[in-house]
Scaffold this motif. Structure first.
Motif, PDB file in Angstrom:
ATOM      1  N   ARG A 164       6.184  -7.217 -14.579  1.00  0.00           N
ATOM      2  CA  ARG A 164       6.822  -6.017 -14.035  1.00  0.00           C
ATOM      3  C   ARG A 164       7.175  -6.127 -12.551  1.00  0.00           C
ATOM      4  NH1 ARG A 164       4.885   0.191 -14.870  1.00  0.00           N
ATOM      5  NH2 ARG A 164       6.523   1.119 -13.603  1.00  0.00           N
ATOM      6  N   TRP A 165       6.348  -6.786 -11.748  1.00  0.00           N
ATOM      7  CA  TRP A 165       6.521  -6.752 -10.298  1.00  0.00           C
ATOM      8  C   TRP A 165       6.996  -8.060  -9.673  1.00  0.00           C
ATOM      9  CZ3 TRP A 165       6.831  -1.985  -9.043  1.00  0.00           C
ATOM     10  CH2 TRP A 165       6.054  -1.023  -9.690  1.00  0.00           C
ATOM     11  N   SER A 166       6.736  -9.179 -10.302  1.00  0.00           N
ATOM     12  CA  SER A 166       7.028 -10.472  -9.671  1.00  0.00           C
ATOM     13  C   SER A 166       8.488 -10.644  -9.297  1.00  0.00           C
ATOM     14  CB  SER A 166       6.592 -11.628 -10.574  1.00  0.00           C
ATOM     15  OG  SER A 166       5.189 -11.666 -10.676  1.00  0.00           O
ATOM     16  N   VAL A 167       9.385 -10.287 -10.188  1.00  0.00           N
ATOM     17  CA  VAL A 167      10.810 -10.458  -9.896  1.00  0.00           C
ATOM     18  C   VAL A 167      11.205  -9.633  -8.682  1.00  0.00           C
ATOM     19  CG1 VAL A 167      13.147  -9.995 -10.738  1.00  0.00           C
ATOM     20  CG2 VAL A 167      11.495 -11.104 -12.224  1.00  0.00           C
ATOM     21  N   LEU A 168      10.715  -8.401  -8.596  1.00  0.00           N
ATOM     22  CA  LEU A 168      11.071  -7.544  -7.464  1.00  0.00           C
ATOM     23  C   LEU A 168      10.542  -8.113  -6.153  1.00  0.00           C
ATOM     24  CD1 LEU A 168      10.405  -4.075  -9.125  1.00  0.00           C
ATOM     25  CD2 LEU A 168      12.609  -5.215  -8.757  1.00  0.00           C
ATOM     26  N   VAL A 169       9.333  -8.664  -6.173  1.00  0.00           N
ATOM     27  CA  VAL A 169       8.760  -9.267  -4.970  1.00  0.00           C
ATOM     28  C   VAL A 169       9.547 -10.525  -4.596  1.00  0.00           C
ATOM     29  CG1 VAL A 169       6.713 -10.408  -4.012  1.00  0.00           C
ATOM     30  CG2 VAL A 169       6.472  -8.262  -5.289  1.00  0.00           C
ATOM     31  N   ILE A 170       9.867 -11.343  -5.576  1.00  0.00           N
ATOM     32  CA  ILE A 170      10.625 -12.577  -5.314  1.00  0.00           C
ATOM     33  C   ILE A 170      12.003 -12.248  -4.746  1.00  0.00           C
ATOM     34  CG2 ILE A 170      11.769 -14.551  -6.428  1.00  0.00           C
ATOM     35  CD1 ILE A 170       9.284 -14.601  -8.347  1.00  0.00           C
ATOM     36  N   GLY A 217      13.959 -13.194   3.121  1.00  0.00           N
ATOM     37  CA  GLY A 217      13.289 -13.759   4.280  1.00  0.00           C
ATOM     38  C   GLY A 217      11.808 -13.430   4.313  1.00  0.00           C
ATOM     39  N   VAL A 218      11.149 -13.844   5.366  1.00  0.00           N
ATOM     40  CA  VAL A 218       9.718 -13.631   5.548  1.00  0.00           C
ATOM     41  C   VAL A 218       9.444 -12.131   5.634  1.00  0.00           C
ATOM     42  CG1 VAL A 218       7.762 -14.059   7.091  1.00  0.00           C
ATOM     43  CG2 VAL A 218       9.472 -15.844   6.733  1.00  0.00           C
ATOM     44  N   ARG A 219       8.368 -11.698   4.970  1.00  0.00           N
ATOM     45  CA  ARG A 219       7.990 -10.287   4.976  1.00  0.00           C
ATOM     46  C   ARG A 219       6.491 -10.142   5.190  1.00  0.00           C
ATOM     47  NH1 ARG A 219      12.813  -9.981   5.225  1.00  0.00           N
ATOM     48  NH2 ARG A 219      14.192  -8.804   3.872  1.00  0.00           N
ATOM     49  N   ARG A 256       6.948  -1.266   1.019  1.00  0.00           N
ATOM     50  CA  ARG A 256       8.034  -0.282   1.173  1.00  0.00           C
ATOM     51  C   ARG A 256       9.273  -0.701   0.386  1.00  0.00           C
ATOM     52  NH1 ARG A 256       5.997  -0.115   6.482  1.00  0.00           N
ATOM     53  NH2 ARG A 256       7.504  -1.660   7.188  1.00  0.00           N
ATOM     54  N   ALA A 257       9.502  -1.996   0.265  1.00  0.00           N
ATOM     55  CA  ALA A 257      10.720  -2.497  -0.382  1.00  0.00           C
ATOM     56  C   ALA A 257      10.647  -2.493  -1.904  1.00  0.00           C
ATOM     57  CB  ALA A 257      11.026  -3.910   0.110  1.00  0.00           C
ATOM     58  N   VAL A 258       9.437  -2.410  -2.448  1.00  0.00           N
ATOM     59  CA  VAL A 258       9.257  -2.436  -3.906  1.00  0.00           C
ATOM     60  C   VAL A 258       8.752  -1.059  -4.338  1.00  0.00           C
ATOM     61  CG1 VAL A 258       8.134  -3.568  -5.848  1.00  0.00           C
ATOM     62  CG2 VAL A 258       8.780  -4.914  -3.839  1.00  0.00           C
ATOM     63  N   PRO A 259       9.656  -0.151  -4.677  1.00  0.00           N
ATOM     64  CA  PRO A 259       9.259   1.222  -5.001  1.00  0.00           C
ATOM     65  C   PRO A 259       8.297   1.282  -6.178  1.00  0.00           C
ATOM     66  CG  PRO A 259      11.656   0.996  -4.937  1.00  0.00           C
ATOM     67  CD  PRO A 259      11.081  -0.370  -4.824  1.00  0.00           C
ATOM     68  N   GLN A 283      -0.781  -0.710  -3.663  1.00  0.00           N
ATOM     69  CA  GLN A 283      -1.328  -1.741  -2.777  1.00  0.00           C
ATOM     70  C   GLN A 283      -2.071  -2.794  -3.600  1.00  0.00           C
ATOM     71  OE1 GLN A 283      -3.390  -0.253   0.661  1.00  0.00           O
ATOM     72  NE2 GLN A 283      -4.617  -2.112   0.877  1.00  0.00           N
ATOM     73  N   ARG A 284      -2.865  -2.341  -4.556  1.00  0.00           N
ATOM     74  CA  ARG A 284      -3.638  -3.256  -5.402  1.00  0.00           C
ATOM     75  C   ARG A 284      -2.713  -4.167  -6.213  1.00  0.00           C
ATOM     76  NH1 ARG A 284      -7.552  -6.512  -6.667  1.00  0.00           N
ATOM     77  NH2 ARG A 284      -8.290  -6.402  -8.797  1.00  0.00           N
ATOM     78  N   MET A 285      -1.671  -3.601  -6.804  1.00  0.00           N
ATOM     79  CA  MET A 285      -0.773  -4.407  -7.637  1.00  0.00           C
ATOM     80  C   MET A 285       0.032  -5.377  -6.790  1.00  0.00           C
ATOM     81  SD  MET A 285      -0.015  -5.381 -10.563  1.00  0.00           S
ATOM     82  CE  MET A 285      -1.122  -4.262 -11.369  1.00  0.00           C
TER      83      MET A 285
END
Length: 141
Positions: free
Chosen positions: A35-41, A47-49, A56-59, A63-65
């Protein structure tokens, strides 16, 4: 068949006869497709985050996930984590070369989705109209 794809694919998607290889491939694909990996990638492809920037960028990501997702991506050599000895400690995340190579595949998948979106949405509407009680309407996203 799209304009770009003119050949019929006859080779198996996964190699037959090597159960360990197939299992390993399945695990890698599951990581990328969670569910989350693609959005984080996708965000890290920009760039570096820092952690809060990613959050904030992944609605909708908790925090845990986000912590778990970043650890898993780091474990799989897709993300590098750098800790700077400041007070408080500053932590940055960036894609590795392997992670960057994945962005090309994600772009191809997004292009496929854009190209076939209307067909998929129309098919869903027809299918749902025929089966209003079916419990497949939401993917949990």
């Amino acid at each position: 068949m799209s304009v770009r794809h003119t050949a019929v694919t006859t080779a198996p998607v996964l190699p037959a006869g090597d159960e360990e290889l197939v299992c390993d491939i399945r695990e890698v694909v599951q990581r990328i497709g969670d569910r989350w990996s693609v959005l984080v990638i996708v965000e890290l492809a920009q760039g570096v985050r820092r952690f809060r920037q990613l959050q904030r960028a992944v609605p909708g990501i908790s925090q845990r996930m986000l912590t778990l997702t970043l650890r898993r991506l780091e474990r799989d050599a897709l993300v590098d984590r750098t800790v700077y000895p400041t007070v408080p400690a500053q932590v940055e995340y960036e894609l590795t070369d392997t992670g960057h190579s994945l962005t090309f595949v994600l772009k191809m998948l997004a292009d496929w989705g854009a190209e076939h979106r209307d067909t998929v949405m129309e098919s869903r509407a027809r299918w749902d109209a025929k089966r209003p009680d079916a419990d497949v309407h939401h993917d949990g996203g």
